[in-house]
Structures are given as C-alpha cells and as structure tokens.
Design a protein around this motif. Structure first.
Motif, PDB file in Angstrom:
ATOM      1  N   ARG A  16       0.830  -1.197   0.000  1.00 40.35           N
ATOM      2  CA  ARG A  16       0.000   0.000   0.000  1.00 40.35           C
ATOM      3  C   ARG A  16       0.869   1.253   0.000  1.00 40.35           C
ATOM      4  N   HIS A  17       1.916   1.265   0.813  1.00 41.76           N
ATOM      5  CA  HIS A  17       2.811   2.421   0.868  1.00 41.76           C
ATOM      6  C   HIS A  17       3.537   2.616  -0.453  1.00 41.76           C
ATOM      7  N   LEU A  20       1.060   4.104  -2.927  1.00 44.08           N
ATOM      8  CA  LEU A  20       0.818   5.510  -2.601  1.00 44.08           C
ATOM      9  C   LEU A  20       1.976   6.382  -3.089  1.00 44.08           C
ATOM     10  N   LYS A  21       3.201   5.902  -2.895  1.00 45.14           N
ATOM     11  CA  LYS A  21       4.374   6.666  -3.359  1.00 45.14           C
ATOM     12  C   LYS A  21       4.383   6.758  -4.883  1.00 45.14           C
ATOM     13  N   VAL A 107       0.096  13.209  -0.716  1.00 49.69           N
ATOM     14  CA  VAL A 107      -0.058  11.745  -0.750  1.00 49.69           C
ATOM     15  C   VAL A 107       1.285  11.071  -0.489  1.00 49.69           C
ATOM     16  N   TYR A 108       2.369  11.651  -0.980  1.00 50.44           N
ATOM     17  CA  TYR A 108       3.688  11.076  -0.714  1.00 50.44           C
ATOM     18  C   TYR A 108       3.973  11.054   0.786  1.00 50.44           C
ATOM     19  N   GLU A 110       1.649  10.789   2.882  1.00 42.95           N
ATOM     20  CA  GLU A 110       0.527   9.993   3.387  1.00 42.95           C
ATOM     21  C   GLU A 110      -0.396  10.798   4.299  1.00 42.95           C
ATOM     22  N   ARG A 112      -4.001  12.280   5.021  1.00 44.17           N
ATOM     23  CA  ARG A 112      -5.378  11.886   4.707  1.00 44.17           C
ATOM     24  C   ARG A 112      -6.104  12.949   3.875  1.00 44.17           C
ATOM     25  N   GLU A 115      -5.155  12.652   0.276  1.00 42.14           N
ATOM     26  CA  GLU A 115      -5.790  11.497  -0.374  1.00 42.14           C
ATOM     27  C   GLU A 115      -7.235  11.837  -0.744  1.00 42.14           C
ATOM     28  N   LYS A 162      -8.068   2.890   6.435  1.00 40.22           N
ATOM     29  CA  LYS A 162      -7.212   3.617   7.363  1.00 40.22           C
ATOM     30  C   LYS A 162      -8.068   4.354   8.392  1.00 40.22           C
TER      31      LYS A 162
END
Length: 178
Positions: A16-17, A20-21, A107-108, A110, A112, A115, A162
């Motif tokens: 997931r990470h 997202l990256k 988003v990098y 993370e 919320r 996102e 999340k």
C-alpha cells in the motif's frame, strides 16, 4: 468498523505504501510537465519578436507562399496568440500544477486530506476523459482514464481501511472514559 475477512494484496501494508508513493510521483510528474507547459505558454506569448522569428523561419522552411492551407493555419495560430487564449491557458495550467503538486506531495507524505483531495480532483476529471474518448478515441486517452480510475479506486479503499488519526490531546480524555 470491522476488518473484512479478505484484504486484497494491493492494500496490505508494505505494498500500500509503495503504491501511494507511485501515485504521488505520478501526480508530481504530471505537475512538472504541466508547469513546463504553463511557463512556456506564458513565456512565448509574451515574446512577440520570438514568435515572429519562429513564424518567418517556418514560412521559409515549408515554402509557405505555395501552400494556402498552411497560410490559413498560421493566420489562425496568430489570431489565437493575439487574442490572449494562450495566456489564459498558461495561467490555468499553472493553477492546475499547484493542485497536482499539493496532491502529490501530500499523498507522498501519506496525509489523509491529500488522499481525499486526490480522490475528488481525479474523480471530477473522469467524466471529461470519457467524453474525450467518445469524441476522440485513442490508446493514450484510454490509458489515462484507466490510471485515473485505478487511483480513485485504490485511494477510496485506502481511506476506507485507514482509521482517522486521534489527536494527542484527545487520548487522555479517551482513557478517562474507558
């Protein structure tokens, strides 16, 4: 909220990470390209002498005197440049660049809110992309639509799974209640 029995592999913690990256870097890359486009539109639009030199060079290279369609197209281009359409497009590109950089960097890291912003901004463009494919079908347009649909789907499930973070000042109060 209870955890589902089966979590797709793509939503599991280490992957997931990574996704997202990748999504963040994709948005930042789009932002860089749009930044270059916006600056070049504003820069070229402000330099009429450069545009005259470019059009004279093009006229010499393609033997413009002998081609009525080329003369027509160049006159249309000159009308667009004189009307300020490119200047407005340049400013719009810079505005959307700011949104893409905000989404990508958030988003990098993370965040919320980033996102959520990316879900809404990307989902808002999907109908426009579908309309574009309907009128001008191309493989690139279909790929862009597929990537944006994946981003919306993925971030929706990331946000759904999340839990929202509890601010540190609220934690002691929650301990008193329990």
């Amino acid at each position: 909220m209870s955890e589902p029995a089966h979590v797709p592999v793509i939503l599991q913690e280490p992957r997931r990470h990574r996704y997202l990256k990748l999504i963040a870097l994709f948005k930042i890359g789009k932002g860089v390209l749009l930044l270059l486009l916006g600056i070049s539109l504003l820069f070229l639009n402000a330099r009429t002498r450069w545009m005259d030199l470019l059009s004279n060079w093009a006229a010499d290279e393609i033997l413009m005197e002998h081609s009525k369609p080329v003369v027509y197209l160049l006159h249309k281009l000159q009308a667009v440049l004189a009307g300020g359409v490119l200047r407005a497009t340049g400013f719009l590109a810079l505005f959307y660049t700011a949104i893409l950089f905000t989404e990508g960097i958030g988003v990098y890291l993370e965040k919320r809110w980033a996102e959520l912003l990316m879900i809404f901004a990307t989902a808002a463009l999907i109908p426009v992309e579908v309309r574009h494919i309907w009128h001008h079908p191309s493989l690139a347009a279909v790929l862009i639509l597929a990537v944006n649909c994946f981003i919306v789907w993925f971030l929706y499930f990331v946000l759904r799974r999340k839990p929202s973070p509890v601010p540190p000042q609220v934690e002691p109060e929650l301990a008193k209640i329990s």
